[in-house]
Design a protein around this motif. Structure first.
Motif, PDB file in Angstrom:
ATOM      1  N   SER A 270      64.979  12.166  68.259  1.00  0.00           N
ATOM      2  CA  SER A 270      64.949  13.071  67.779  1.00  0.00           C
ATOM      3  C   SER A 270      63.629  14.130  68.057  1.00  0.00           C
ATOM      4  O   SER A 270      63.881  14.470  68.462  1.00  0.00           O
ATOM      5  N   LYS A 271      63.056  13.616  67.968  1.00  0.00           N
ATOM      6  CA  LYS A 271      61.035  13.651  68.455  1.00  0.00           C
ATOM      7  C   LYS A 271      61.134  13.605  69.835  1.00  0.00           C
ATOM      8  O   LYS A 271      60.426  14.935  70.811  1.00  0.00           O
ATOM      9  N   ASN A 272      61.507  13.434  70.454  1.00  0.00           N
ATOM     10  CA  ASN A 272      61.595  13.037  72.342  1.00  0.00           C
ATOM     11  C   ASN A 272      62.073  14.272  72.867  1.00  0.00           C
ATOM     12  O   ASN A 272      61.481  14.836  73.619  1.00  0.00           O
ATOM     13  N   TYR A 273      63.472  15.158  72.090  1.00  0.00           N
ATOM     14  CA  TYR A 273      63.773  16.130  72.780  1.00  0.00           C
ATOM     15  C   TYR A 273      62.827  17.404  71.902  1.00  0.00           C
ATOM     16  O   TYR A 273      63.433  18.258  72.548  1.00  0.00           O
ATOM     17  N   MET A 274      62.773  16.682  70.736  1.00  0.00           N
ATOM     18  CA  MET A 274      62.347  17.624  69.875  1.00  0.00           C
ATOM     19  C   MET A 274      60.960  18.601  70.343  1.00  0.00           C
ATOM     20  O   MET A 274      61.101  20.360  70.200  1.00  0.00           O
ATOM     21  N   VAL A 275      60.498  17.558  71.080  1.00  0.00           N
ATOM     22  CA  VAL A 275      58.875  17.951  71.080  1.00  0.00           C
ATOM     23  C   VAL A 275      59.494  18.901  72.189  1.00  0.00           C
ATOM     24  O   VAL A 275      58.150  19.629  72.957  1.00  0.00           O
ATOM     25  N   PHE A 276      60.317  19.406  72.552  1.00  0.00           N
ATOM     26  CA  PHE A 276      60.883  20.137  73.995  1.00  0.00           C
ATOM     27  C   PHE A 276      60.325  21.816  73.251  1.00  0.00           C
ATOM     28  O   PHE A 276      60.108  22.643  73.701  1.00  0.00           O
ATOM     29  N   SER A 277      60.818  22.056  72.130  1.00  0.00           N
ATOM     30  CA  SER A 277      60.921  23.279  71.382  1.00  0.00           C
ATOM     31  C   SER A 277      59.552  23.268  71.115  1.00  0.00           C
ATOM     32  O   SER A 277      59.359  24.503  70.687  1.00  0.00           O
ATOM     33  N   SER A 278      58.705  22.296  70.457  1.00  0.00           N
ATOM     34  CA  SER A 278      57.859  22.551  69.249  1.00  0.00           C
ATOM     35  C   SER A 278      56.059  23.281  70.328  1.00  0.00           C
ATOM     36  O   SER A 278      55.943  24.622  69.375  1.00  0.00           O
ATOM     37  N   SER A 279      56.019  23.151  71.185  1.00  0.00           N
ATOM     38  CA  SER A 279      55.387  23.862  71.883  1.00  0.00           C
ATOM     39  C   SER A 279      55.858  25.503  72.421  1.00  0.00           C
ATOM     40  O   SER A 279      55.209  26.549  72.869  1.00  0.00           O
ATOM     41  N   ILE A 280      57.071  25.033  73.035  1.00  0.00           N
ATOM     42  CA  ILE A 280      57.688  26.882  73.003  1.00  0.00           C
ATOM     43  C   ILE A 280      56.927  27.778  71.852  1.00  0.00           C
ATOM     44  O   ILE A 280      56.767  28.637  71.847  1.00  0.00           O
ATOM     45  N   PHE A 281      57.496  27.314  70.488  1.00  0.00           N
ATOM     46  CA  PHE A 281      57.151  28.237  69.657  1.00  0.00           C
ATOM     47  C   PHE A 281      55.149  28.798  69.323  1.00  0.00           C
ATOM     48  O   PHE A 281      55.889  29.510  69.054  1.00  0.00           O
ATOM     49  N   THR A 282      54.463  27.101  69.329  1.00  0.00           N
ATOM     50  CA  THR A 282      53.492  27.470  70.005  1.00  0.00           C
ATOM     51  C   THR A 282      52.969  28.500  70.280  1.00  0.00           C
ATOM     52  O   THR A 282      52.598  29.242  70.741  1.00  0.00           O
ATOM     53  N   LEU A 283      53.433  28.847  72.233  1.00  0.00           N
ATOM     54  CA  LEU A 283      53.782  29.106  73.429  1.00  0.00           C
ATOM     55  C   LEU A 283      54.352  30.042  73.315  1.00  0.00           C
ATOM     56  O   LEU A 283      53.357  31.691  73.784  1.00  0.00           O
ATOM     57  N   TYR A 284      54.885  30.960  73.001  1.00  0.00           N
ATOM     58  CA  TYR A 284      55.691  31.752  73.145  1.00  0.00           C
ATOM     59  C   TYR A 284      56.701  32.475  71.680  1.00  0.00           C
ATOM     60  O   TYR A 284      55.701  33.575  71.582  1.00  0.00           O
ATOM     61  N   VAL A 285      56.834  31.986  70.624  1.00  0.00           N
ATOM     62  CA  VAL A 285      57.375  32.010  69.560  1.00  0.00           C
ATOM     63  C   VAL A 285      56.316  32.491  68.318  1.00  0.00           C
ATOM     64  O   VAL A 285      56.711  34.337  68.473  1.00  0.00           O
ATOM     65  N   LEU A 286      54.770  32.240  68.087  1.00  0.00           N
ATOM     66  CA  LEU A 286      54.593  32.630  67.669  1.00  0.00           C
ATOM     67  C   LEU A 286      53.078  33.847  68.137  1.00  0.00           C
ATOM     68  O   LEU A 286      53.458  34.906  66.470  1.00  0.00           O
ATOM     69  N   PRO A 287      52.883  33.509  69.335  1.00  0.00           N
ATOM     70  CA  PRO A 287      52.607  34.261  69.783  1.00  0.00           C
ATOM     71  C   PRO A 287      53.163  36.312  69.559  1.00  0.00           C
ATOM     72  O   PRO A 287      52.892  37.412  68.996  1.00  0.00           O
ATOM     73  N   LYS A 288      54.402  36.030  69.771  1.00  0.00           N
ATOM     74  CA  LYS A 288      55.939  37.078  69.906  1.00  0.00           C
ATOM     75  C   LYS A 288      55.570  37.717  68.889  1.00  0.00           C
ATOM     76  O   LYS A 288      55.667  38.994  68.579  1.00  0.00           O
ATOM     77  N   PHE A 289      56.151  37.414  67.984  1.00  0.00           N
ATOM     78  CA  PHE A 289      56.291  37.260  66.088  1.00  0.00           C
ATOM     79  C   PHE A 289      55.660  38.161  65.277  1.00  0.00           C
ATOM     80  O   PHE A 289      55.209  39.108  65.019  1.00  0.00           O
ATOM     81  N   ALA A 290      54.281  37.413  66.033  1.00  0.00           N
ATOM     82  CA  ALA A 290      52.672  38.540  65.123  1.00  0.00           C
ATOM     83  C   ALA A 290      53.024  39.841  65.848  1.00  0.00           C
ATOM     84  O   ALA A 290      52.460  40.441  64.873  1.00  0.00           O
ATOM     85  N   GLY A 291      53.818  40.083  67.464  1.00  0.00           N
ATOM     86  CA  GLY A 291      53.430  41.495  67.433  1.00  0.00           C
ATOM     87  C   GLY A 291      54.474  42.302  67.281  1.00  0.00           C
ATOM     88  O   GLY A 291      54.394  44.182  67.668  1.00  0.00           O
ATOM     89  N   ILE A 292      55.960  41.838  66.330  1.00  0.00           N
ATOM     90  CA  ILE A 292      56.825  42.534  66.255  1.00  0.00           C
ATOM     91  C   ILE A 292      56.600  42.749  64.504  1.00  0.00           C
ATOM     92  O   ILE A 292      56.432  42.409  63.464  1.00  0.00           O
ATOM     93  N   TYR A 293      57.066  44.198  64.369  1.00  0.00           N
ATOM     94  CA  TYR A 293      56.255  45.238  63.351  1.00  0.00           C
ATOM     95  C   TYR A 293      58.224  45.126  62.494  1.00  0.00           C
ATOM     96  O   TYR A 293      58.155  45.759  61.524  1.00  0.00           O
ATOM     97  N   SER A 294      59.536  45.744  63.118  1.00  0.00           N
ATOM     98  CA  SER A 294      60.042  45.966  62.990  1.00  0.00           C
ATOM     99  C   SER A 294      61.763  45.063  63.177  1.00  0.00           C
ATOM    100  O   SER A 294      61.587  44.314  63.366  1.00  0.00           O
ATOM    101  N   LYS A 295      62.201  45.951  62.413  1.00  0.00           N
ATOM    102  CA  LYS A 295      63.086  44.769  61.845  1.00  0.00           C
ATOM    103  C   LYS A 295      63.877  44.259  63.082  1.00  0.00           C
ATOM    104  O   LYS A 295      65.030  43.579  63.755  1.00  0.00           O
ATOM    105  N   SER A 296      64.376  45.797  63.707  1.00  0.00           N
ATOM    106  CA  SER A 296      65.207  45.750  64.968  1.00  0.00           C
ATOM    107  C   SER A 296      64.651  44.863  66.078  1.00  0.00           C
ATOM    108  O   SER A 296      65.634  44.254  67.146  1.00  0.00           O
ATOM    109  N   GLU A 297      63.438  45.229  65.892  1.00  0.00           N
ATOM    110  CA  GLU A 297      62.939  44.242  67.189  1.00  0.00           C
ATOM    111  C   GLU A 297      62.363  42.815  67.050  1.00  0.00           C
ATOM    112  O   GLU A 297      63.340  41.726  67.942  1.00  0.00           O
TER     113      GLU A 297
END
Length: 438
Positions: A270-297
């Motif tokens: 499971s970790k072998n394929y889930m590690v594919f997503s973990s770096s995406i979350f910290t490299l993309y999702v977290l910085p992206k969500f940090a700059g979003i302030y509206s529900k629609s965005e």
């Protein structure tokens, strides 16, 4: 040319496609290494390795006092503000120094107890003392890795990840062939040193641009905001790995150590394929969500991520399920009783992926109470379901618990995030329409 142009225009796809290359290389090496481990040390050895890996993940959070996510968030927000970054890193290094001292002392003087708890013998006390010496490398690697993620330097992240993985895998194979299970455990224990050296070789010049090491002070101007991330890290990384250790011990007590190894092998796949997503979350999702302030965005971004990631993961998981017998023979020959676990593990991981995406809003907006509440519910449900389902279904009950837990957590986290935006919308309306004092 249309596909490359589309990928270049979409940051998430750029990160995803680059990760695909890295993960493919890691997967190929991992298959070889895990097969070798399975053949040489069997289910019991796989169980011991699982216990040690959970301990090192615990130390990753403890030794840095859980500031990783805070570093990612504030580096992404203040990458051009040298003064703010200096305040951040001064606070981070004071906190990490405290974490290193406490963690090292606990490991060194509690080595016999920890070895008995993890391995049901004091034979591996030397291994725990070795980890006590390695703790500073674990802490610093975690912090500097947070800088890489905060700057969204996914190309450098890929280089660090692949070179560190190659070096540590090489050491593990050599140690395993020469010294069997003891060698494998020692190799895993000293892997953080290799990761740290590789990161410094590749990333040191960039680090100097953002961290003025000579000007770091023993002041903690951002202590309060980072403590919130420390608290969240405790309830995610620390408690999660502690429960994994407890569940593995429970399987050993209720069933056999071999069954504990079967479950550990399933989680390794499971970790072998889930590690594919973990770096995406910290490299993309977290910085992206940090700059979003509206529900629609937020909704737009979540749907965009879902449309990009879920079909890829869904198709991959379907392929894994129908090829499970081949995968078992390829990676874990002789672990035939693992086959029934795939269905529940894959279903759980798919729902988990969808859950984690929206759950990253808690980290991006520092929603400490919501995060802690959801983590307690998630971890509590996993342990309770696993404890009772193993009585009826054996080791398969643990992966069933994994699926049921994330189905419940998806709806819980979805509700909490929607509630957050409703509160924000209400506050904005109140600010625009203040009531008269009369």
């Amino acid at each position: 040319m249309k596909i490359p142009e589309f990928i270049r225009a979409n940051l998430l796809l750029k990160v995803t496609s680059l990760n695909a290359v890295v993960i493919s290389i890691r997967l190929f090496i991992s298959i070889f290494v895990q097969r070798l481990i399975a053949e040489l040390v069997g289910e019991a050895g796989v169980s011991k390795i699982g216990q040690l890996r959970n301990l090192t993940e615990l130390l990753t959070s403890f030794s840095s006092l859980g500031v990783f996510t805070g570093v990612v968030k504030y580096v992404s927000e203040h990458k051009s503000d040298k003064e703010q970054l200096q305040k951040l890193f001064s606070t981070v290094f004071v906190m990490s120094l405290l974490g290193i001292v406490i963690t090292s002392l606990v490991l060194f003087f509690g080595a016999n107890y920890i070895s008995e708890y993890l391995f049901v013998t004091t034979e591996y006390a030397y291994l725990i003392k070795l980890l006590a010496v390695i703790v500073p490398f674990i802490s610093l690697y975690r912090i500097f890795n947070g800088v890489v993620n905060g700057l969204s330097m996914y190309k450098k992240f890929a280089k660090i990840d692949i070179f560190a993985y190659l070096a540590s895998a090489g050491l593990l194979v050599y140690s395993l062939l020469e010294y069997n299970i003891d060698g494998a455990l020692v190799a895993i224990a000293i892997t953080p040193i290799i990761q740290f050296i590789v990161l410094m070789i590749i990333f040191f010049k960039v680090l100097k641009e953002y961290i003025q090491f000579s000007k770091l002070s023993f002041k903690t101007p951002m202590l309060n905001v980072l403590l919130a991330f420390s608290l969240m890290s405790f309830f995610s990384t620390v408690l999660l790995n502690f429960v994994d250790i407890e569940i593995r011990s429970m399987i050993i007590d209720k069933i056999t150590e071999a069954d504990a190894g079967i479950w550990t092998a399933m989680t390794n796949i499971s970790k072998n394929y889930m590690v594919f997503s973990s770096s995406i979350f910290t490299l993309y999702v977290l910085p992206k969500f940090a700059g979003i302030y509206s529900k629609s965005e937020f909704k737009t971004e979540v749907f965009s991520i879902y449309k990009t990631l879920l079909p890829i993961f869904g198709l991959g998981m379907i392929a894994v399920y129908f090829g499970r017998e081949y995968i078992i023979q390829l990676i874990y020959p002789g672990f035939d009783s693992m086959s029934p676990l795939f269905k529940w593990q894959l279903l759980g991981d798919f729902v988990r992926l969808a859950t984690i995406v929206i759950g990253y809003q808690f980290l991006a907006k520092k929603l400490v109470r919501s995060f802690i509440f959801s983590e307690i519910v998630s971890i509590g449900l996993f342990y309770i379901f696993a404890y009772y389902l193993t009585n009826e279904y054996g080791v398969e009950g643990v992966v069933m618990a994994h699926f049921f837990r994330y189905v419940i957590c998806f709806f819980l986290i979805f509700y909490l995030v929607i509630r957050y935006f409703k509160k924000q919308s209400k506050l904005q309306v109140e600010d625009l329409n203040p009531e008269d004092d009369e």
